[in-house]
Design an enzyme around this catalytic site. Sequence first.
Site, PDB file in Angstrom:
ATOM      1  CG  HIS A 242      51.401 -34.364 -32.216  1.00  0.00           C
ATOM      2  ND1 HIS A 242      51.063 -33.546 -31.080  1.00  0.00           N
ATOM      3  CD2 HIS A 242      51.805 -35.730 -31.807  1.00  0.00           C
ATOM      4  CE1 HIS A 242      51.218 -34.237 -30.044  1.00  0.00           C
ATOM      5  NE2 HIS A 242      51.748 -35.613 -30.412  1.00  0.00           N
TER       6      HIS A 242
HETATM    7  O1  RIB Z   1      55.977 -33.936 -30.769  1.00  0.00           O
HETATM    8  C1  RIB Z   1      55.280 -34.265 -32.236  1.00  0.00           C
HETATM    9  C2  RIB Z   1      55.991 -34.186 -33.000  1.00  0.00           C
HETATM   10  O2  RIB Z   1      57.309 -34.976 -32.877  1.00  0.00           O
HETATM   11  C3  RIB Z   1      55.537 -34.841 -34.456  1.00  0.00           C
HETATM   12  O3  RIB Z   1      55.985 -34.038 -35.542  1.00  0.00           O
HETATM   13  C4  RIB Z   1      56.141 -36.304 -34.394  1.00  0.00           C
HETATM   14  O4  RIB Z   1      56.041 -36.961 -35.647  1.00  0.00           O
HETATM   15  C5  RIB Z   1      57.182 -36.180 -33.976  1.00  0.00           C
HETATM   16  O5  RIB Z   1      58.252 -35.702 -34.918  1.00  0.00           O
END
Ligand code: RIB
Length: 309
Positions: A242
Amino acid sequence: MTTQSLIIDCDPGVDDAVALMLAFGSARLELLAVTTVGGNVPLKKTTRNALMLRQIAGREDIQVRPGADRPLRRKPAGASEFHGEEGLGYLPPFTPDRGIADGHGVDAIIDNVMSRPEGSVALAILGPMTNLAHALRKEPMIQKRLGPVAVMGGARSEGGNITPSAEFNIWADPEAADEVLRSACPVVMFGLDVTHQVRATDARIARLAALGTARGDTAAAMMRFSQDVEKRIVGWDAPPLHDPCPVAWLMNPDLFTLKPCRIAVEVQSELTRGHTAVEFRVDPETAPHRWATGVQADGVFDLIAESCA
Ligand code: RIB
Ligand code: CA
């Protein structure tokens, strides 16, 4: 090569860690500061983790400043099941050689944006949007002076990951996301629709591990931890990556497809708390936000390998 001046606001977090390795190793970015927020794990740990990662990457020239330890209104949430109790997967915590810089993380955002040319400082938000919301309350002028605000958050066609309808970063502090999205900040949002297209496969992880560098080893270790937990919890062989997406976009925008839109956040209903309603039926010329719909995933991993070499 022109460099993009950037502040990274994050909650390390294993994927935040990969995003930091991407940024710490890149000549394409002028990293002005790393600010931290409570999110995946509490602020004390996200800040220690940012200091650890900075030391591993050999970038102790970059200041780390802690920001908000809780959301604007909601109780602090966590995601340690996906990041480990300490937040960096299998990496055992250590006491970093150097500590945080003076000053609050929110002031790091305000001071850098107000002291540099209008539009020249980008902000990548990789956790709950609490720090930018506080900065906007304290100095509203930054909404007119900020460069791109590249956010990892939200979900449209992919559905949620913390609830059926919400992604964690937005769900953790929906009021902060709402205040930011109602401001004039030029938000580009990288939600699960695009991050789920960027998968940490065995081959991609092996490429980083083969570099034989501290940054490559660390990025590979974070992805291997994600492989293990996402296999166990979600059933995926290759976990989505992500947080590197907003940073990769700032380094090479051509890797991503964006659509003009207007994004709204659910703050009333508990059932759909943090849902991002992404409306594409807007005038492209005046649309306030952009939503990432596509990505060249190999190109993102090329950038990670370039930064970790
Ligand atoms: O949903 C993914 C996000 O939530 C990313 O930033 C991960 O690090 C968590 O913070
Ligand atoms: Ca994060």
